[in-house]
Design an enzyme around this catalytic site. Sequence first.
Site, PDB file in Angstrom:
ATOM      1  N   CYS A 114     -16.338-101.065 -50.022  1.00 41.58           N
ATOM      2  CA  CYS A 114     -17.239-101.501 -48.948  1.00 41.58           C
ATOM      3  C   CYS A 114     -18.325-100.474 -48.635  1.00 41.58           C
ATOM      4  CB  CYS A 114     -16.436-101.825 -47.689  1.00 41.58           C
ATOM      5  SG  CYS A 114     -15.248-103.163 -47.930  1.00 41.58           S
ATOM      6  N   HIS A 250     -21.618-102.037 -41.820  1.00 43.04           N
ATOM      7  CA  HIS A 250     -20.821-102.862 -42.723  1.00 43.04           C
ATOM      8  C   HIS A 250     -20.166-103.953 -41.890  1.00 43.04           C
ATOM      9  CE1 HIS A 250     -17.922-104.327 -45.495  1.00 43.04           C
ATOM     10  NE2 HIS A 250     -16.894-103.678 -44.979  1.00 43.04           N
ATOM     11  N   ASN A 280     -16.485-110.552 -44.558  1.00 43.14           N
ATOM     12  CA  ASN A 280     -16.630-109.229 -45.152  1.00 43.14           C
ATOM     13  C   ASN A 280     -17.025-109.404 -46.615  1.00 43.14           C
ATOM     14  OD1 ASN A 280     -16.309-106.710 -46.306  1.00 43.14           O
ATOM     15  ND2 ASN A 280     -14.422-106.226 -45.227  1.00 43.14           N
TER      16      ASN A 280
END
Length: 323
Positions: A114, A250, A280
């Site tokens: 990520c 993020h 996500n």
Amino acid sequence: MTTRAVVIGVGHYLPERVVENAEFEKSLDTSDEWIRARSGIERRHFAAEGQTTSDLAVRASRAALADAGLAGDDLDAIILATSTADLTFPSAATMVQAELGMTRGFAFDVQAVCAGFIYALANANALIVSGQAKRVLVIGAETFSRIMDWTDRTTCVLFGDGAGALVLEAREGAGTNADRGILATDLHSDGRFRDILYVDGGVSTQNTGHLRMQGKEVFRHAVEKLAATATAALDKIGMEAQEVDWVVPHQANIRIIAGTAKKLGLPMERVVVTVQDHGNTSAASIPLALSVGKERGQIKPGDVLVTEAIGGGLAWGSVVLRW
């Protein structure tokens, strides 16, 4: 004068299939209310059968190049952040290079889960500042739907597929915080925490594997580390959090996003949030949010942005830039 890596184009792509929370109620002991309360996610996009990470990356890249008024052969380099590349090799970046008609320069992948897009931005900045490249296409693209355990309600409802891209160009600045472009970067990793977020397979184990996560542990590390890295990047250039126009985090979990903003002393009105619509998307989430934020009219030329992310590794970091 100082060479800066300036954003001159941005774009994104999302697969056509939209999966609402309610769809998971058919196969899992979960509900739309449960997912929203714990993550803030309402829907996400899944890639179609046969649609690969490089396919998504090419779509986002073409949008970013169009925004910059450039063609593929105008680029010197491509850096693609992904944990879900099409093949073991060659890199997905070289596949994008071919599709864009870029016949010179170089292309490579970066894998920091990520945090991958932050790592890719830092690498692109270094290439430009050192004079090794004038224009760099930086992409985040993922098909995390390929590594989900569809029986694990704590993980499979959280992730989605997508891609985002930025075009960076070398521009001369005065060497002050008033310059456009990347002003500071801050990167970290700590392999001691690998077991709280990982995929239980890979090439050398001859097993594709599925994503595994200890959600409470990830949350505990995320808020603290994200706020710390954002502060560290700002400290490098003598800026305060209150000088930041937009935090573009993020997009993992609304509680992590809100917790980090609170630690930075910034209201949620100054945070770009897209997690509700995309879930996500790992390395794709920040460039997706940047592109959507520009489309919405939130991010404007001259705005100071802080982007930060944390992912498996653990790996985390931040970038401060003036749009």
